[in-house]
Design an enzyme around this catalytic site. Structure first.
Site, mmCIF file in Angstrom:
data_model
loop_
_atom_site.group_PDB
_atom_site.id
_atom_site.type_symbol
_atom_site.label_atom_id
_atom_site.label_comp_id
_atom_site.label_asym_id
_atom_site.label_seq_id
_atom_site.Cartn_x
_atom_site.Cartn_y
_atom_site.Cartn_z
ATOM 1 N N ASN A 223 -1.048 -5.455 5.780
ATOM 2 C CA ASN A 223 -1.106 -4.179 5.084
ATOM 3 C C ASN A 223 0.309 -3.607 5.154
ATOM 4 O O ASN A 223 0.626 -2.819 6.041
ATOM 5 C CB ASN A 223 -2.115 -3.239 5.744
ATOM 6 C CG ASN A 223 -2.196 -1.896 5.045
ATOM 7 O OD1 ASN A 223 -1.674 -1.715 3.946
ATOM 8 N ND2 ASN A 223 -2.848 -0.942 5.683
ATOM 9 N N PRO A 224 1.183 -4.032 4.240
ATOM 10 C CA PRO A 224 2.604 -3.676 4.336
ATOM 11 C C PRO A 224 2.859 -2.290 3.751
ATOM 12 O O PRO A 224 1.983 -1.684 3.130
ATOM 13 C CB PRO A 224 3.262 -4.747 3.456
ATOM 14 C CG PRO A 224 2.247 -4.948 2.356
ATOM 15 C CD PRO A 224 0.894 -4.826 3.037
ATOM 16 N N PHE B 261 0.613 4.488 12.055
ATOM 17 C CA PHE B 261 -0.152 4.611 10.825
ATOM 18 C C PHE B 261 -1.648 4.641 11.161
ATOM 19 O O PHE B 261 -2.142 3.799 11.907
ATOM 20 C CB PHE B 261 0.154 3.419 9.915
ATOM 21 C CG PHE B 261 -0.524 3.436 8.582
ATOM 22 C CD1 PHE B 261 0.002 4.171 7.535
ATOM 23 C CD2 PHE B 261 -1.674 2.707 8.367
ATOM 24 C CE1 PHE B 261 -0.610 4.179 6.292
ATOM 25 C CE2 PHE B 261 -2.301 2.702 7.135
ATOM 26 C CZ PHE B 261 -1.767 3.448 6.091
#
Length: 287
Positions: free
Chosen positions: A188-189, A88
C-alpha cells in the site's frame, strides 16, 4: 435515554457540524473508549459514572484529530493495532487487498511462502498475512523510523515476531538478498497526487505522515518504481498486489506490460465497487 446516551447525541451534532464523516459512530466510539465498555453497552453506563473526559475527546475529534489517535488503536481484519502520531492509520479498503493476498497464498503449492510487504506503516498487512497464513514468512519494509516503531510494537504485541521481520529501508532498493525468491509481494504505497493536497481531509493531510501519502504530481511515481521492484524480487510465477487511488485504475495496468514478463494484470475493486488495487504475476520460467 440515560445521561451518557444524551451526551452522545449532543456530541454527534457537534461532530457533524465540524464536518466529521461518521459523527454518530465516532461519538459512540469515544464514549465507549472513555468509559471502558463496548459501543453496544453504552446504555448500561450509570449516570453517576459519566466521565467528563468524554468532552475532551470530543473536542479533539471536533478539531479533526483522527479517532484512532485519540483511542490509540485501529481495527484491521482480526487485529487491534496500536497507532498514533507518526504512523499511517490502516484503512478498511486495504482489507480487500489483503484478503486477495491470503487466498492467493493459500492456493500456491508452497509449504512456507515468502512474502514481502513494502511500506508497512503499522504492520497491518504483514501481521494479517502472518496470522492467517500460519506457515508464511513475512519481510516488511518501512522508510520512516517513527512508523517502523509502531510496526515493531504491533509485531511484538500480536505475537508474530518469529515470522515477521521489519526492515528500515527504501522499498525501491530493499532486500536484495531476496531477489527472485519472493512468492508474493504486496504494497500500500504512497499514491496521493500532490496536485490534490487541498482536497485531502485534515485527518489525513495533518496527521498521516507525509512519506505515506504523496507520490508526485499524479500520485504514481512510487507505483512506477514498484514495477521494477516486482521484477527484481518475485520468483517466476510469483504474485503481486498494489493498492492505488480510486481514480488511478485505468493507468496502472499499463505500467506492468507483458513484454516485461507480467501476466494476468487486473484491477480489483473495493467494497464501494471502485478500482482499489491492481494484481499481477510474474511469468513462469517456461512461458
Amino acid at each position: 435515554m440515560n445521561f451518557l446516551l444524551d451526551e452522545v447525541a449532543r456530541a454527534t451534532l457537534r461532530l457533524a457540524e465540524a464536518g466529521v464523516g461518521s459523527p454518530r459512530t465516532d461519538a459512540e466510539e469515544l464514549a465507549a473508549f472513555v468509559h471502558g465498555v463496548r459501543r453496544g453497552e453504552l446504555h448500561a453506563v450509570a449516570d453517576s459514572d459519566f466521565d467528563a473526559r468524554y468532552w475532551e475527546c470530543v473536542a479533539r475529534r471536533e478539531a479533526r484529530e483522527p479517532l484512532q489517535h485519540i483511542t490509540g488503536h485501529a481495527f484491521f481484519r482480526y487485529l487491534q493495532l496500536r497507532v498514533g502520531p507518526g504512523v499511517f492509520v490502516p484503512r478498511p479498503e486495504t482489507e480487500i487487498m489483503v484478503d486477495w493476498a491470503i487466498e492467493t497464498l493459500r492456493s500456491m503449492d508452497v509449504a512456507d511462502p515468502l512474502v514481502v510487504d513494502l511500506g508497512t506503516g503499522s504492520g497491518a498487512i504483514a501481521i494479517s498475512i502472518a496470522q492467517e497464513v500460519p506457515r508464511s514468512r513475512v519481510h516488511t519494509v518501512e522508510i520512516d523510523p517513527e512508523a517502523l516503531k509502531w510496526a515493531g510494537i504491533n509485531i511484538d504485541e500480536t505475537g508474530h515476531a518469529d515470522r515477521v521481520t521489519a526492515h528500515l529501508d527504501d522499498m525501491r532498493t530493499a532486500l536484495p538478498e531476496l531477489d527472485e525468491r519472493v512468492d508474493l509481494l504486496i504494497s500500500n504505497p504512497p499514491y496521493v497526487p500532490t496536485r490534490e493536497s487541498g482536497a485531502i481531509p485534515p485527518e489525513v493531510r495533518d496527521y498521516d505522515p507525509s512519506p505515506s501519502l504523496w507520490s508526485g504530481e499524479d500520485g504514481l511515481d512510487m507505483i512506477r518504481d514498484l514495477e521494477k521492484v516486482g521484477r527484481r524480487l518475485l520468483r517466476p510465477g510469483g504474485a503481486m498486489a498494489v493498492e492505488h487511488h480510486d481514480g488511478q485504475g485505468i493507468e496502472i495496468p499499463w505500467f506492468f506490460p507483458e513484454d516485461q514478463g507480467w501476466r494476468d494484470v487486473l484491477n480489483r475493486k473495493d467494497m464501494a465497487r471502485r478500482d482499489r488495487f491492481v494484481v499481477m504475476r510474474r511469468a513462469d520460467a517456461d512461458s
